[in-house]
Structure formats: structure tokens, C-alpha cells
Design a protein around this motif. Structure first.
Motif, mmCIF file in Angstrom:
data_model
loop_
_atom_site.group_PDB
_atom_site.id
_atom_site.type_symbol
_atom_site.label_atom_id
_atom_site.label_comp_id
_atom_site.label_asym_id
_atom_site.label_seq_id
_atom_site.Cartn_x
_atom_site.Cartn_y
_atom_site.Cartn_z
ATOM 1 N N CYS A 1 -36.990 -27.312 -1.043
ATOM 2 C CA CYS A 1 -36.519 -26.645 0.175
ATOM 3 C C CYS A 1 -37.684 -26.378 1.127
ATOM 4 C CB CYS A 1 -35.839 -25.332 -0.199
ATOM 5 S SG CYS A 1 -35.306 -24.352 1.213
ATOM 6 N N ILE A 2 -37.474 -26.644 2.418
ATOM 7 C CA ILE A 2 -38.517 -26.404 3.419
ATOM 8 C C ILE A 2 -38.289 -25.102 4.190
ATOM 9 C CG2 ILE A 2 -39.112 -28.845 3.661
ATOM 10 C CD1 ILE A 2 -37.400 -28.843 6.274
ATOM 11 N N GLY A 3 -37.233 -24.369 3.853
ATOM 12 C CA GLY A 3 -36.982 -23.080 4.486
ATOM 13 C C GLY A 3 -36.506 -23.152 5.920
ATOM 14 N N CYS A 4 -35.834 -24.229 6.295
ATOM 15 C CA CYS A 4 -35.407 -24.412 7.692
ATOM 16 C C CYS A 4 -34.217 -23.533 8.077
ATOM 17 C CB CYS A 4 -35.076 -25.877 7.959
ATOM 18 S SG CYS A 4 -33.589 -26.464 7.123
ATOM 19 N N GLN A 5 -33.518 -22.973 7.108
ATOM 20 C CA GLN A 5 -32.382 -22.068 7.284
ATOM 21 C C GLN A 5 -31.092 -22.741 7.734
ATOM 22 O OE1 GLN A 5 -33.134 -18.180 8.981
ATOM 23 N NE2 GLN A 5 -35.322 -18.643 9.054
ATOM 24 N N THR A 6 -31.058 -24.047 7.804
ATOM 25 C CA THR A 6 -29.840 -24.734 8.216
ATOM 26 C C THR A 6 -28.684 -24.389 7.280
ATOM 27 O OG1 THR A 6 -31.159 -26.536 9.119
ATOM 28 C CG2 THR A 6 -28.833 -26.988 8.744
ATOM 29 N N CYS A 7 -28.942 -24.355 5.990
ATOM 30 C CA CYS A 7 -27.888 -24.047 5.016
ATOM 31 C C CYS A 7 -27.352 -22.629 5.193
ATOM 32 C CB CYS A 7 -28.391 -24.255 3.594
ATOM 33 S SG CYS A 7 -29.894 -23.340 3.198
ATOM 34 N N THR A 8 -28.219 -21.692 5.549
ATOM 35 C CA THR A 8 -27.763 -20.312 5.740
ATOM 36 C C THR A 8 -26.842 -20.203 6.951
ATOM 37 O OG1 THR A 8 -29.647 -19.634 7.109
ATOM 38 C CG2 THR A 8 -29.893 -19.392 4.736
ATOM 39 N N ILE A 9 -27.072 -21.043 7.938
ATOM 40 C CA ILE A 9 -26.266 -21.023 9.160
ATOM 41 C C ILE A 9 -24.889 -21.638 8.931
ATOM 42 C CG2 ILE A 9 -26.110 -21.937 11.519
ATOM 43 C CD1 ILE A 9 -29.249 -21.769 11.535
ATOM 44 N N VAL A 10 -24.822 -22.723 8.171
ATOM 45 C CA VAL A 10 -23.556 -23.447 8.022
ATOM 46 C C VAL A 10 -22.685 -22.957 6.871
ATOM 47 C CG1 VAL A 10 -24.477 -25.529 9.112
ATOM 48 C CG2 VAL A 10 -24.521 -25.319 6.612
ATOM 49 N N CYS A 11 -23.207 -22.130 5.980
ATOM 50 C CA CYS A 11 -22.411 -21.660 4.840
ATOM 51 C C CYS A 11 -21.228 -20.834 5.341
ATOM 52 C CB CYS A 11 -23.260 -20.820 3.889
ATOM 53 S SG CYS A 11 -22.299 -20.156 2.504
ATOM 54 N N PRO A 12 -19.991 -21.241 5.020
ATOM 55 C CA PRO A 12 -18.817 -20.533 5.546
ATOM 56 C C PRO A 12 -18.610 -19.138 4.965
ATOM 57 C CG PRO A 12 -18.135 -22.265 4.043
ATOM 58 C CD PRO A 12 -19.620 -22.410 4.224
ATOM 59 N N VAL A 13 -19.230 -18.829 3.820
ATOM 60 C CA VAL A 13 -19.062 -17.494 3.234
ATOM 61 C C VAL A 13 -20.346 -16.678 3.254
ATOM 62 C CG1 VAL A 13 -17.104 -18.135 1.783
ATOM 63 C CG2 VAL A 13 -19.414 -18.340 0.872
ATOM 64 N N GLY A 14 -21.401 -17.210 3.857
ATOM 65 C CA GLY A 14 -22.656 -16.472 3.957
ATOM 66 C C GLY A 14 -23.342 -16.247 2.627
ATOM 67 N N ALA A 15 -23.194 -17.185 1.705
ATOM 68 C CA ALA A 15 -23.712 -16.996 0.350
ATOM 69 C C ALA A 15 -25.122 -17.536 0.137
ATOM 70 C CB ALA A 15 -22.766 -17.655 -0.653
ATOM 71 N N VAL A 16 -25.666 -18.238 1.115
ATOM 72 C CA VAL A 16 -27.016 -18.789 0.967
ATOM 73 C C VAL A 16 -27.993 -17.851 1.670
ATOM 74 C CG1 VAL A 16 -28.521 -20.783 1.341
ATOM 75 C CG2 VAL A 16 -26.069 -21.130 0.978
ATOM 76 N N SER A 17 -29.064 -17.516 0.979
ATOM 77 C CA SER A 17 -30.092 -16.639 1.542
ATOM 78 C C SER A 17 -31.450 -17.304 1.424
ATOM 79 C CB SER A 17 -30.126 -15.312 0.785
ATOM 80 O OG SER A 17 -28.899 -14.649 0.886
ATOM 81 N N LEU A 18 -32.409 -16.766 2.154
ATOM 82 C CA LEU A 18 -33.786 -17.226 2.013
ATOM 83 C C LEU A 18 -34.571 -16.177 1.257
ATOM 84 C CD1 LEU A 18 -34.858 -18.804 5.415
ATOM 85 C CD2 LEU A 18 -34.190 -19.948 3.325
ATOM 86 N N LEU A 19 -35.445 -16.648 0.422
ATOM 87 C CA LEU A 19 -36.267 -15.769 -0.388
ATOM 88 C C LEU A 19 -37.717 -16.190 -0.236
ATOM 89 C CD1 LEU A 19 -36.172 -13.561 -2.643
ATOM 90 C CD2 LEU A 19 -36.153 -15.431 -4.271
ATOM 91 N N PRO A 20 -38.609 -15.232 0.043
ATOM 92 C CA PRO A 20 -40.023 -15.614 0.102
ATOM 93 C C PRO A 20 -40.514 -16.015 -1.283
ATOM 94 C CG PRO A 20 -39.712 -13.298 0.700
ATOM 95 C CD PRO A 20 -38.387 -13.845 0.310
ATOM 96 N N ARG A 21 -41.186 -17.115 -1.342
ATOM 97 C CA ARG A 21 -41.766 -17.595 -2.598
ATOM 98 C C ARG A 21 -43.275 -17.590 -2.433
ATOM 99 N NH1 ARG A 21 -37.964 -17.170 -6.310
ATOM 100 N NH2 ARG A 21 -36.205 -18.521 -5.979
ATOM 101 N N THR A 22 -43.948 -17.029 -3.389
ATOM 102 C CA THR A 22 -45.406 -17.024 -3.327
ATOM 103 C C THR A 22 -45.945 -18.046 -4.306
ATOM 104 O OG1 THR A 22 -45.533 -15.255 -4.956
ATOM 105 C CG2 THR A 22 -45.585 -14.605 -2.649
ATOM 106 N N GLN A 23 -46.968 -18.710 -3.867
ATOM 107 C CA GLN A 23 -47.662 -19.666 -4.717
ATOM 108 C C GLN A 23 -49.133 -19.302 -4.652
ATOM 109 O OE1 GLN A 23 -46.426 -23.036 -2.418
ATOM 110 N NE2 GLN A 23 -44.887 -23.629 -3.915
ATOM 111 N N GLY A 24 -49.720 -19.054 -5.786
ATOM 112 C CA GLY A 24 -51.127 -18.689 -5.804
ATOM 113 C C GLY A 24 -51.953 -19.745 -6.503
ATOM 114 N N LYS A 25 -53.157 -19.918 -6.021
ATOM 115 C CA LYS A 25 -54.076 -20.813 -6.713
ATOM 116 C C LYS A 25 -55.473 -20.224 -6.611
ATOM 117 C CE LYS A 25 -54.839 -24.022 -2.884
ATOM 118 N NZ LYS A 25 -54.810 -25.397 -2.453
#
Length: 184
Positions: free
Chosen positions: A95-119
Motif C-alpha cells: 500500500c502506498i497510502g494514497c487513500q483512494t480505497c478509503t474514499i470509495v468504500c461504501p461503508v467507510g470500513a477502510v482506514s489508514l494507519l501510520p506504520r513505522t519502519q526503523g533501521k
């Protein structure tokens, strides 16, 4: 072969008491850290894949319906959302976090979550934060019944298999007709 209909979890608002056991079960099932930490700590935040809507005493969990012609799947520009074994699944690492899925979901069930990656880099740890979509996956990776359904103390949630539900309704209707005709 793709199943004829996708399964999904549905809630009975008359049974739901808003205890949030389903949210806790979901978050515990999907936590990334399986080192035995308690969920909800600073290092292991609670992030269920469903959420509640409250309205004048009614409480209802909202979660993915695993649509047959899923708008989120069709709209994802990088194909990070796929249909797998009758469920709509998000590959969070793709996922690239573009939010397209959150916009088109008819029931509002898709959310974005911050993911941290450490190195580890010279001078310390470099942390990169990015957003990734997430939603109910019916606990498909683990198999069996979804955690939210299993842990609901009032049995307000149930996994619906549209084929079986239709069959059950058809049998019930036929039996009612037989009973009516027998009483004539």
C-alpha cells in the motif's frame, strides 16, 4: 475458482451492548508484536479493524463487507488490494497510502494507519513513518472464525456465508408453507 459470494461479519444491533470486546479481540489478533506485550501499551497501540457507531442508545460495529465487486479493489492504483479465498485483503506492505480505497468504500470500513519502519544507521535509529490502509480481513491468515465473532459475549456478531444463509431461509420458508398447507 472464486466463490459465488463473499462471506462477511454482520452485527445484530439489538444484541450489541457496546462493550468493545470485538475491538480488543481484533486488535489482539492483529498486533504486529507477538512478544507477549499487553495490547494498548505505548509500544503496541490498539488498532482494531472495525469501529463503533453510536446513535441514541444504539451501538453498531462497522467493518468491511467484502463486497463482490469491491470498489476498493477496483480503485487501488498499485493492486495492493486483492480478492483471496472469498475475502478482500489489503497487502499493507504494498500500500502506498494514497487513500483512494478509503474514499470509495461504501461503508467507510477502510482506514489508514501510520506504520513505522526503523533501521539502524550511523548515529542511531532512523524512523520512517508511512500510511497504509487496513480493514477487516476475516482473520483469514489464522483460519477459523474471526476473533471479533468468537469473543462477542452477547453473540451479536456472526460470520455470514450468503450461500448458507440463502439455503437456510429457503428451507425455513418451505417448512412454513408445508405447515400452512397441513393446517388447511
Amino acid at each position: 475458482m472464486k466463490p459465488e459470494f463473499n462471506s462477511f461479519v454482520i452485527a445484530d444491533p439489538d444484541k450489541c451492548i457496546g462493550c468493545r470486546s470485538c475491538e480488543i479481540a481484533c486488535a489482539a489478533k492483529h498486533r504486529e508484536d507477538t512478544q507477549g506485550k499487553t495490547i494498548g501499551t505505548m509500544n503496541n497501540k490498539v488498532t482494531p479493524r472495525l469501529f463503533f457507531v453510536k446513535n441514541k442508545g444504539n451501538v453498531m460495529p462497522v467493518q468491511c463487507r467484502h463486497c463482490e465487486d469491491a470498489p476498493c479493489l477496483n480503485a487501488c492504483p498499485v493492486n495492493a488490494i486483492v480478492e483471496k479465498d472469498g475475502s478482500i485483503i489489503i497487502n499493507e506492505s504494498a500500500c502506498i497510502g494514497c487513500q483512494t480505497c478509503t474514499i470509495v468504500c461504501p461503508v467507510g470500513a477502510v482506514s489508514l494507519l501510520p506504520r513505522t519502519q526503523g533501521k539502524v544507521v550511523t548515529g542511531g535509529i532512523q524512523v520512517k513513518v508511512r500510511a497504509a490502509a487496513y480493514k477487516c480481513d476475516l482473520c483469514k491468515e489464522e483460519g477459523g472464525e474471526p476473533a471479533c465473532v468468537k469473543e462477542c459475549p452477547k453473540e451479536a456478531l456472526r460470520l455470514v456465508d450468503p450461500r448458507e444463509d440463502k439455503k437456510d431461509r429457503s428451507v425455513k420458508a418451505a417448512m412454513e408453507l408445508l405447515n400452512i398447507n397441513a393446517n388447511l
